[in-house]
Design a protein around this motif. Structure first.
Motif, PDB file in Angstrom:
ATOM      1  N   THR A  12       0.501  -0.929   0.447  1.00 20.73           N
ATOM      2  CA  THR A  12       0.135   0.047  -0.160  1.00 20.73           C
ATOM      3  C   THR A  12       0.628   0.981  -0.071  1.00 20.73           C
ATOM      4  O   THR A  12       2.148   1.089   0.618  1.00 20.73           O
ATOM      5  N   ALA A  13       0.331   2.513  -0.239  1.00 20.08           N
ATOM      6  CA  ALA A  13       1.650   3.355  -0.177  1.00 20.08           C
ATOM      7  C   ALA A  13       1.232   3.703   0.533  1.00 20.08           C
ATOM      8  O   ALA A  13       2.476   4.833   1.207  1.00 20.08           O
ATOM      9  N   PHE A  14       0.733   3.676   2.382  1.00 21.89           N
ATOM     10  CA  PHE A  14       0.981   3.633   3.738  1.00 21.89           C
ATOM     11  C   PHE A  14       2.786   3.063   3.732  1.00 21.89           C
ATOM     12  O   PHE A  14       3.038   2.900   4.599  1.00 21.89           O
ATOM     13  N   GLY A  15       3.182   2.223   3.211  1.00 22.02           N
ATOM     14  CA  GLY A  15       4.380   1.697   3.213  1.00 22.02           C
ATOM     15  C   GLY A  15       4.236   0.408   3.800  1.00 22.02           C
ATOM     16  O   GLY A  15       4.832  -0.635   4.040  1.00 22.02           O
ATOM     17  N   SER A  16       2.686  -0.366   3.885  1.00 20.96           N
ATOM     18  CA  SER A  16       2.422  -2.098   4.168  1.00 20.96           C
ATOM     19  C   SER A  16       2.356  -2.833   3.488  1.00 20.96           C
ATOM     20  O   SER A  16       1.832  -2.401   2.275  1.00 20.96           O
ATOM     21  N   GLN A  55      -2.012   9.022  -7.542  1.00 23.77           N
ATOM     22  CA  GLN A  55      -1.255   8.228  -6.589  1.00 23.77           C
ATOM     23  C   GLN A  55      -1.618   6.915  -6.496  1.00 23.77           C
ATOM     24  O   GLN A  55      -2.300   6.454  -6.500  1.00 23.77           O
ATOM     25  N   VAL A  56      -0.456   6.148  -6.756  1.00 25.32           N
ATOM     26  CA  VAL A  56      -0.645   4.519  -6.408  1.00 25.32           C
ATOM     27  C   VAL A  56      -0.611   4.006  -4.742  1.00 25.32           C
ATOM     28  O   VAL A  56      -0.219   4.537  -4.213  1.00 25.32           O
ATOM     29  N   PHE A  57      -2.321   4.212  -4.663  1.00 28.74           N
ATOM     30  CA  PHE A  57      -2.312   3.476  -3.600  1.00 28.74           C
ATOM     31  C   PHE A  57      -1.933   1.685  -3.459  1.00 28.74           C
ATOM     32  O   PHE A  57      -1.783   1.259  -2.490  1.00 28.74           O
ATOM     33  N   ILE A  58      -2.354   1.385  -4.084  1.00 28.22           N
ATOM     34  CA  ILE A  58      -2.507  -0.252  -4.217  1.00 28.22           C
ATOM     35  C   ILE A  58      -1.447  -0.970  -5.167  1.00 28.22           C
ATOM     36  O   ILE A  58      -1.345  -0.625  -6.104  1.00 28.22           O
ATOM     37  N   ASP A  59      -0.342  -1.844  -4.971  1.00 28.56           N
ATOM     38  CA  ASP A  59       0.486  -2.776  -6.209  1.00 28.56           C
ATOM     39  C   ASP A  59       0.773  -3.801  -5.266  1.00 28.56           C
ATOM     40  O   ASP A  59       1.090  -4.338  -4.901  1.00 28.56           O
ATOM     41  N   ARG A  60       0.305  -5.027  -6.246  1.00 27.14           N
ATOM     42  CA  ARG A  60      -0.265  -5.990  -6.573  1.00 27.14           C
ATOM     43  C   ARG A  60       1.134  -6.733  -7.432  1.00 27.14           C
ATOM     44  O   ARG A  60       0.577  -6.896  -8.663  1.00 27.14           O
ATOM     45  N   LYS A  61       0.851  -8.067  -6.487  1.00 24.86           N
ATOM     46  CA  LYS A  61       1.800  -9.513  -7.892  1.00 24.86           C
ATOM     47  C   LYS A  61       1.610 -10.128  -6.935  1.00 24.86           C
ATOM     48  O   LYS A  61       0.878 -10.425  -6.087  1.00 24.86           O
TER      49      LYS A  61
END
Length: 129
Positions: free
Chosen positions: A5-9, A116-122
């Motif tokens: 997430t954008a919050f670093g988690s 703004q990217v708030f989720i990056d998933r793979k």
């Protein structure tokens, strides 16, 4: 599935997606049930092939939103790229690469209405027999 997430988690979770063809064989229905482990809301995706536009239009339903989507197939890369926009203005793009008959790898992002990217998933999906 790994979600950043954008919050670093960052979370890693195992989810089960069900895919099946409609009775007439023209539409594909994909679904993931709600899971607390993944923090994932329930979703349903319906797509079909449009022979005139040479793409895959569809609709994505989540617990509290819906989106018209479009997917395009790249035969050389063996990828299917999905794009859509949700009611709150956020946009998503996911690319699924078909490694072999039983394995799919995907990457994707969800961006808020400002871009703004708030989720990056793979993830890596393996078919159960």
């Amino acid at each position: 599935m790994t979600v950043k997430t954008a919050f670093g988690s960052e979370r890693v979770a195992k989810v089960v997606e069900t895919r099946k063809w409609s009775e007439g064989g023209q539409m594909l229905h994909c679904s993931i049930p709600r899971t607390s482990e993944a923090g994932q809301p329930e979703y349903h995706l319906m797509v079909r092939y449009d022979q005139y536009r040479k793409n895959y239009p569809g609709i994505l339903f989540t617990e509290n939103d819906r989106s018209l989507i479009e997917a395009t197939w790249d035969i050389e890369k063996q990828t299917l790229r999905f794009q859509g926009k949700l009611g709150d203005g956020s946009q998503f793009e996911f690319t699924y690469r078909f490694v072999d008959d039983n394995t799919i790898e995907s990457v994707g992002t969800v961006k808020d209405s400002s871009g703004q990217v708030f989720i990056d998933r793979k993830d890596r999906q393996v078919r159960k027999h």
